[in-house]
Design a protein around this motif. Structure first.
Motif, PDB file in Angstrom:
ATOM      1  N   ILE A  12       0.862  -1.181   0.000  1.00 10.83           N
ATOM      2  CA  ILE A  12       0.000   0.000   0.000  1.00 10.83           C
ATOM      3  C   ILE A  12       0.896   1.227   0.000  1.00 10.83           C
ATOM      4  O   ILE A  12       1.719   1.415   0.888  1.00 10.83           O
ATOM      5  CB  ILE A  12      -0.932   0.034   1.229  1.00 10.83           C
ATOM      6  N   GLY A  13       0.742   2.065  -1.036  1.00 10.38           N
ATOM      7  CA  GLY A  13       1.532   3.281  -1.149  1.00 10.38           C
ATOM      8  C   GLY A  13       0.711   4.500  -0.796  1.00 10.38           C
ATOM      9  O   GLY A  13      -0.502   4.538  -1.051  1.00 10.38           O
ATOM     10  N   PHE A  14       1.352   5.481  -0.224  1.00  4.95           N
ATOM     11  CA  PHE A  14       0.705   6.733   0.177  1.00  4.95           C
ATOM     12  C   PHE A  14       1.400   7.857  -0.583  1.00  4.95           C
ATOM     13  O   PHE A  14       2.599   8.073  -0.415  1.00  4.95           O
ATOM     14  CB  PHE A  14       0.853   6.932   1.693  1.00  4.95           C
ATOM     15  N   TYR A  15       0.660   8.560  -1.443  1.00  2.09           N
ATOM     16  CA  TYR A  15       1.218   9.652  -2.248  1.00  2.09           C
ATOM     17  C   TYR A  15       0.689  10.973  -1.695  1.00  2.09           C
ATOM     18  O   TYR A  15      -0.436  11.367  -1.964  1.00  2.09           O
ATOM     19  CB  TYR A  15       0.823   9.461  -3.709  1.00  2.09           C
ATOM     20  N   VAL A  86       3.988  10.916   8.847  1.00  4.65           N
ATOM     21  CA  VAL A  86       4.118   9.548   9.372  1.00  4.65           C
ATOM     22  C   VAL A  86       2.823   9.089  10.029  1.00  4.65           C
ATOM     23  O   VAL A  86       2.441   7.919   9.893  1.00  4.65           O
ATOM     24  CB  VAL A  86       5.303   9.375  10.358  1.00  4.65           C
ATOM     25  N   ASP A  87       2.139   9.988  10.704  1.00  2.85           N
ATOM     26  CA  ASP A  87       0.871   9.624  11.329  1.00  2.85           C
ATOM     27  C   ASP A  87      -0.199   9.337  10.277  1.00  2.85           C
ATOM     28  O   ASP A  87      -0.992   8.404  10.427  1.00  2.85           O
ATOM     29  CB  ASP A  87       0.406  10.732  12.274  1.00  2.85           C
ATOM     30  N   ALA A  88      -0.217  10.132   9.205  1.00  7.07           N
ATOM     31  CA  ALA A  88      -1.181   9.900   8.126  1.00  7.07           C
ATOM     32  C   ALA A  88      -0.911   8.567   7.430  1.00  7.07           C
ATOM     33  O   ALA A  88      -1.848   7.831   7.094  1.00  7.07           O
ATOM     34  CB  ALA A  88      -1.134  11.053   7.124  1.00  7.07           C
ATOM     35  N   GLY A  93      -2.653   2.789   6.917  1.00  2.00           N
ATOM     36  CA  GLY A  93      -2.226   1.403   6.817  1.00  2.00           C
ATOM     37  C   GLY A  93      -1.221   1.167   5.701  1.00  2.00           C
ATOM     38  O   GLY A  93      -1.073   0.046   5.219  1.00  2.00           O
ATOM     39  N   ALA A  94      -0.533   2.219   5.289  1.00  2.00           N
ATOM     40  CA  ALA A  94       0.440   2.117   4.202  1.00  2.00           C
ATOM     41  C   ALA A  94       1.831   1.830   4.751  1.00  2.00           C
ATOM     42  O   ALA A  94       2.124   2.122   5.910  1.00  2.00           O
ATOM     43  CB  ALA A  94       0.458   3.412   3.385  1.00  2.00           C
ATOM     44  N   ARG A 118      12.461   8.569   7.695  1.00  2.00           N
ATOM     45  CA  ARG A 118      13.150   7.343   8.102  1.00  2.00           C
ATOM     46  C   ARG A 118      13.504   7.395   9.597  1.00  2.00           C
ATOM     47  O   ARG A 118      13.411   6.405  10.305  1.00  2.00           O
ATOM     48  CB  ARG A 118      14.397   7.149   7.249  1.00  2.00           C
ATOM     49  N   ARG A 119      13.907   8.580  10.070  1.00  2.00           N
ATOM     50  CA  ARG A 119      14.263   8.707  11.490  1.00  2.00           C
ATOM     51  C   ARG A 119      13.028   8.632  12.379  1.00  2.00           C
ATOM     52  O   ARG A 119      13.082   8.119  13.497  1.00  2.00           O
ATOM     53  CB  ARG A 119      15.014  10.006  11.728  1.00  2.00           C
TER      54      ARG A 119
END
Length: 172
Positions: A12-15, A86-88, A93-94, A118-119
């Motif tokens: 699942i990708g998030f754009y 990151v929360d979104a 669920g991505a 990443r951090r």
């Protein structure tokens, strides 16, 4: 070796983006991402700091309308977000953030963003998709400036989006 994401999350990708307005360049990235992922979630950011021309509701409606024309439209959904990326991504669920690149300048900024992501959330991967050559000069801010000055934005956006932008500029 790094830990593997569960298959359901990794596909699942998030754009994310402001999509103010959504351009042919955005749609190019969305279409190609939808061919690579089981599902792509377009995250339309509130981003008041950019002073968007279109409201969140107008942008959500516009993005939803535009993706209905894409070949893999069944793999695409649209949602708004007003929180940390990151929360979104977690809420959606991505497991992957998708970013489009037009130029070396985009690469510099996007690698900084990917490093921060990443951090904050090492389990989330970032994937870069290079814009098709014909869309490398397309940026929403340039489209809005052309429209504000009365220029033709139809080479950059659909006729529906162009009409929405013109209407908004006529009635701020």
């Amino acid at each position: 070796m790094s830990s593997q994401l569960p298959m359901s999350k990794s596909r699942i990708g998030f754009y994310p983006g402001t999509f103010d307005p959504i351009t042919f360049g955005h749609l190019d990235v969305i279409e190609r991402a939808a061919a690579l992922f089981d599902h792509v979630i377009i995250g339309v950011a509130v981003n008041d700091g950019k002073h968007p021309l279109l409201s969140l509701e107008e942008r959500l409606d516009s993005v939803q309308h535009e993706v209905t024309r894409l070949p893999h439209r069944g793999r695409i959904s649209v949602r708004g977000f007003d929180n940390l990326l990151v929360d979104a991504v977690h809420a959606a669920g991505a497991g992957t953030v998708i970013r489009g690149l037009r130029s070396a300048g985009d690469f510099d900024f996007e690698t900084q963003l990917a490093g921060a992501l990443r951090r904050l959330a090492p389990e989330i991967e970032t994937v870069f998709l290079l814009s098709s050559e014909e869309h490398r000069t397309t940026a929403s801010r340039i489209v809005k400036e052309i429209a504000r000055l009365g220029g033709d934005i139809s080479p950059f956006v659909s006729l529906d989006v162009a009409a929405r932008v013109r209407a908004k500029l006529a009635h701020p």
